[in-house]
Design a protein around this motif. Structure first.
Motif, PDB file in Angstrom:
ATOM      1  N   THR A   1      -7.548 -23.300  -1.448  1.00 24.99           N
ATOM      2  CA  THR A   1      -6.382 -23.242  -2.326  1.00 24.99           C
ATOM      3  C   THR A   1      -5.749 -21.871  -2.189  1.00 24.99           C
ATOM      4  O   THR A   1      -6.281 -20.869  -2.674  1.00 24.99           O
ATOM      5  CB  THR A   1      -6.783 -23.503  -3.785  1.00 24.99           C
ATOM      6  N   PHE A   2      -4.624 -21.819  -1.526  1.00 28.94           N
ATOM      7  CA  PHE A   2      -4.015 -20.558  -1.123  1.00 28.94           C
ATOM      8  C   PHE A   2      -3.815 -19.609  -2.295  1.00 28.94           C
ATOM      9  O   PHE A   2      -4.127 -18.421  -2.196  1.00 28.94           O
ATOM     10  CB  PHE A   2      -2.681 -20.863  -0.433  1.00 28.94           C
ATOM     11  N   CYS A   3      -3.335 -20.105  -3.413  1.00 26.15           N
ATOM     12  CA  CYS A   3      -2.950 -19.227  -4.523  1.00 26.15           C
ATOM     13  C   CYS A   3      -4.136 -18.737  -5.349  1.00 26.15           C
ATOM     14  O   CYS A   3      -3.938 -18.042  -6.339  1.00 26.15           O
ATOM     15  CB  CYS A   3      -1.934 -19.920  -5.415  1.00 26.15           C
ATOM     16  N   SER A   4      -5.348 -19.076  -4.963  1.00 27.19           N
ATOM     17  CA  SER A   4      -6.507 -18.618  -5.713  1.00 27.19           C
ATOM     18  C   SER A   4      -7.255 -17.497  -5.009  1.00 27.19           C
ATOM     19  O   SER A   4      -8.299 -17.059  -5.479  1.00 27.19           O
ATOM     20  CB  SER A   4      -7.455 -19.787  -5.977  1.00 27.19           C
ATOM     21  N   TYR A   5      -6.748 -17.027  -3.900  1.00 22.60           N
ATOM     22  CA  TYR A   5      -7.436 -16.024  -3.111  1.00 22.60           C
ATOM     23  C   TYR A   5      -6.688 -14.699  -3.068  1.00 22.60           C
ATOM     24  O   TYR A   5      -5.475 -14.638  -3.254  1.00 22.60           O
ATOM     25  CB  TYR A   5      -7.632 -16.526  -1.676  1.00 22.60           C
TER      26      TYR A   5
ATOM     27  N   TRP B   1      -2.568  -5.616   0.871  1.00 21.26           N
ATOM     28  CA  TRP B   1      -3.313  -6.614   0.081  1.00 21.26           C
ATOM     29  C   TRP B   1      -2.341  -7.311  -0.852  1.00 21.26           C
ATOM     30  O   TRP B   1      -1.374  -6.703  -1.345  1.00 21.26           O
ATOM     31  CB  TRP B   1      -4.386  -5.886  -0.705  1.00 21.26           C
ATOM     32  N   ILE B   2      -2.634  -8.569  -1.132  1.00 18.69           N
ATOM     33  CA  ILE B   2      -1.862  -9.281  -2.119  1.00 18.69           C
ATOM     34  C   ILE B   2      -2.758 -10.311  -2.801  1.00 18.69           C
ATOM     35  O   ILE B   2      -3.636 -10.902  -2.162  1.00 18.69           O
ATOM     36  CB  ILE B   2      -0.622  -9.960  -1.488  1.00 18.69           C
ATOM     37  N   HIS B   3      -2.574 -10.460  -4.112  1.00 19.72           N
ATOM     38  CA  HIS B   3      -3.222 -11.555  -4.811  1.00 19.72           C
ATOM     39  C   HIS B   3      -2.244 -12.726  -4.728  1.00 19.72           C
ATOM     40  O   HIS B   3      -1.167 -12.662  -5.312  1.00 19.72           O
ATOM     41  CB  HIS B   3      -3.526 -11.197  -6.260  1.00 19.72           C
ATOM     42  N   THR B   4      -2.594 -13.754  -4.000  1.00 18.25           N
ATOM     43  CA  THR B   4      -1.646 -14.817  -3.712  1.00 18.25           C
ATOM     44  C   THR B   4      -1.204 -15.573  -4.965  1.00 18.25           C
ATOM     45  O   THR B   4      -0.157 -16.203  -4.962  1.00 18.25           O
ATOM     46  CB  THR B   4      -2.228 -15.809  -2.697  1.00 18.25           C
ATOM     47  N   GLY B   5      -2.008 -15.496  -6.041  1.00 20.92           N
ATOM     48  CA  GLY B   5      -1.614 -16.157  -7.267  1.00 20.92           C
ATOM     49  C   GLY B   5      -0.673 -15.334  -8.113  1.00 20.92           C
ATOM     50  O   GLY B   5       0.056 -15.868  -8.956  1.00 20.92           O
TER      51      GLY B   5
ATOM     52  N   PHE C   1       5.410  -0.960   5.806  1.00 22.32           N
ATOM     53  CA  PHE C   1       4.930  -2.340   5.936  1.00 22.32           C
ATOM     54  C   PHE C   1       5.185  -3.085   4.626  1.00 22.32           C
ATOM     55  O   PHE C   1       5.119  -2.509   3.540  1.00 22.32           O
ATOM     56  CB  PHE C   1       3.434  -2.367   6.216  1.00 22.32           C
ATOM     57  N   ILE C   2       5.426  -4.396   4.768  1.00 21.08           N
ATOM     58  CA  ILE C   2       5.611  -5.253   3.605  1.00 21.08           C
ATOM     59  C   ILE C   2       4.771  -6.511   3.775  1.00 21.08           C
ATOM     60  O   ILE C   2       4.924  -7.231   4.766  1.00 21.08           O
ATOM     61  CB  ILE C   2       7.086  -5.653   3.416  1.00 21.08           C
ATOM     62  N   ILE C   3       3.888  -6.773   2.808  1.00 19.86           N
ATOM     63  CA  ILE C   3       3.091  -7.991   2.807  1.00 19.86           C
ATOM     64  C   ILE C   3       3.784  -9.018   1.923  1.00 19.86           C
ATOM     65  O   ILE C   3       4.326  -8.685   0.867  1.00 19.86           O
ATOM     66  CB  ILE C   3       1.644  -7.716   2.328  1.00 19.86           C
ATOM     67  N   SER C   4       3.805 -10.260   2.382  1.00 12.73           N
ATOM     68  CA  SER C   4       4.435 -11.317   1.602  1.00 12.73           C
ATOM     69  C   SER C   4       3.758 -12.642   1.905  1.00 12.73           C
ATOM     70  O   SER C   4       2.912 -12.726   2.802  1.00 12.73           O
ATOM     71  CB  SER C   4       5.937 -11.390   1.910  1.00 12.73           C
ATOM     72  N   GLN C   5       4.135 -13.652   1.160  1.00 11.23           N
ATOM     73  CA  GLN C   5       3.512 -14.954   1.334  1.00 11.23           C
ATOM     74  C   GLN C   5       4.544 -16.049   1.150  1.00 11.23           C
ATOM     75  O   GLN C   5       5.544 -15.874   0.475  1.00 11.23           O
ATOM     76  CB  GLN C   5       2.387 -15.145   0.314  1.00 11.23           C
TER      77      GLN C   5
ATOM     78  N   MET D   1      -5.990  -3.925  16.518  1.00 13.22           N
ATOM     79  CA  MET D   1      -6.092  -5.369  16.296  1.00 13.22           C
ATOM     80  C   MET D   1      -5.886  -5.586  14.804  1.00 13.22           C
ATOM     81  O   MET D   1      -6.534  -4.920  13.990  1.00 13.22           O
ATOM     82  CB  MET D   1      -7.462  -5.869  16.734  1.00 13.22           C
ATOM     83  N   TYR D   2      -5.012  -6.496  14.472  1.00 11.43           N
ATOM     84  CA  TYR D   2      -4.711  -6.790  13.070  1.00 11.43           C
ATOM     85  C   TYR D   2      -5.313  -8.131  12.699  1.00 11.43           C
ATOM     86  O   TYR D   2      -5.076  -9.152  13.366  1.00 11.43           O
ATOM     87  CB  TYR D   2      -3.201  -6.794  12.834  1.00 11.43           C
ATOM     88  N   TYR D   3      -6.092  -8.124  11.610  1.00 13.72           N
ATOM     89  CA  TYR D   3      -6.761  -9.313  11.123  1.00 13.72           C
ATOM     90  C   TYR D   3      -6.216  -9.706   9.752  1.00 13.72           C
ATOM     91  O   TYR D   3      -5.926  -8.856   8.908  1.00 13.72           O
ATOM     92  CB  TYR D   3      -8.257  -9.065  10.978  1.00 13.72           C
ATOM     93  N   CYS D   4      -6.165 -10.993   9.531  1.00 13.84           N
ATOM     94  CA  CYS D   4      -5.915 -11.561   8.214  1.00 13.84           C
ATOM     95  C   CYS D   4      -7.281 -11.853   7.595  1.00 13.84           C
ATOM     96  O   CYS D   4      -8.171 -12.380   8.280  1.00 13.84           O
ATOM     97  CB  CYS D   4      -5.113 -12.837   8.416  1.00 13.84           C
ATOM     98  N   ALA D   5      -7.465 -11.485   6.329  1.00 12.96           N
ATOM     99  CA  ALA D   5      -8.749 -11.684   5.663  1.00 12.96           C
ATOM    100  C   ALA D   5      -8.516 -12.252   4.271  1.00 12.96           C
ATOM    101  O   ALA D   5      -7.527 -11.925   3.610  1.00 12.96           O
ATOM    102  CB  ALA D   5      -9.509 -10.367   5.573  1.00 12.96           C
ATOM    103  N   ALA D   6      -9.444 -13.101   3.831  1.00 13.59           N
ATOM    104  CA  ALA D   6      -9.326 -13.727   2.513  1.00 13.59           C
ATOM    105  C   ALA D   6     -10.634 -13.578   1.753  1.00 13.59           C
ATOM    106  O   ALA D   6     -11.725 -13.621   2.337  1.00 13.59           O
ATOM    107  CB  ALA D   6      -8.977 -15.205   2.665  1.00 13.59           C
ATOM    108  N   GLY D   7     -10.521 -13.415   0.445  1.00 10.84           N
ATOM    109  CA  GLY D   7     -11.701 -13.298  -0.385  1.00 10.84           C
ATOM    110  C   GLY D   7     -11.376 -13.593  -1.831  1.00 10.84           C
ATOM    111  O   GLY D   7     -10.205 -13.723  -2.202  1.00 10.84           O
ATOM    112  N   ARG D   8     -12.402 -13.668  -2.667  1.00 10.81           N
ATOM    113  CA  ARG D   8     -12.233 -13.896  -4.093  1.00 10.81           C
ATOM    114  C   ARG D   8     -12.966 -12.795  -4.846  1.00 10.81           C
ATOM    115  O   ARG D   8     -13.997 -12.328  -4.416  1.00 10.81           O
ATOM    116  CB  ARG D   8     -12.775 -15.275  -4.482  1.00 10.81           C
ATOM    117  N   ALA D   9     -12.418 -12.385  -5.966  1.00  7.77           N
ATOM    118  CA  ALA D   9     -13.016 -11.336  -6.804  1.00  7.77           C
ATOM    119  C   ALA D   9     -13.279 -10.075  -5.972  1.00  7.77           C
ATOM    120  O   ALA D   9     -14.371  -9.511  -5.994  1.00  7.77           O
ATOM    121  CB  ALA D   9     -14.307 -11.830  -7.443  1.00  7.77           C
ATOM    122  N   VAL D  10     -12.276  -9.665  -5.245  1.00  7.27           N
ATOM    123  CA  VAL D  10     -12.379  -8.472  -4.404  1.00  7.27           C
ATOM    124  C   VAL D  10     -12.353  -7.224  -5.291  1.00  7.27           C
ATOM    125  O   VAL D  10     -11.424  -7.018  -6.054  1.00  7.27           O
ATOM    126  CB  VAL D  10     -11.221  -8.448  -3.388  1.00  7.27           C
TER     127      VAL D  10
END
Length: 123
Positions: free
Chosen positions: A28-32, A50-54, A68-72, A93-102
């Motif tokens: 669920t994209f908006c929960s990460y 970094w961005i909280h997608t929710g 730089f500008i991060i967006s979704q 090298m640029y990586y996309c990373a996802a996590g919860r309760a970071v």
């Protein structure tokens, strides 16, 4: 399973721009919480944005703030990184990373899922 697929890297001249994309699936994209993390040759991984997608609240490292500008796009489950005024020291090298309760978004080990990376080279 969580899948993250980056694209948009390449070779660009000093002062140029690139836009990276990260297509996300399997969660669920908006929960990460999601970040762009980079790793230059011979160095450790560095969180740059970094961005909280929710909530849509971004944060940036000092090294990229103002450039730089991060967006979704939640409808497309896609994360972006617009990179302007690129410098040779942005080469990595640029990586996309996802996590919860970071707890500390700048730390690479806070994230559970990673993409394969996309190379950015600034000449």
């Amino acid at each position: 399973d969580v899948q993250l697929v980056e694209s948009g890297g390449g070779l660009v001249q000093h002062g140029g721009s690139l836009r990276l994309s990260c297509a996300a699936s399997g969660f669920t994209f908006c929960s990460y919480e999601m970040s762009w993390v980079r790793q230059a040759s011979g160095k450790g991984r560095e969180g740059v944005a970094w961005i909280h997608t929710g909530r849509g609240t971004p944060a940036y490292s000092d090294s990229v703030k103002g450039r730089f500008i991060i967006s979704q796009d939640s409808a497309k489950n896609t994360l972006y990184l617009q990179m302007n005024s690129l410098k040779p020291e942005d080469t990595a090298m640029y990586y996309c990373a996802a996590g919860r309760a970071v707890a500390d978004w700048t730390r690479a080990n806070e994230y559970d899922s990673w993409g394969q990376g996309t190379q950015v080279t600034v000449s």
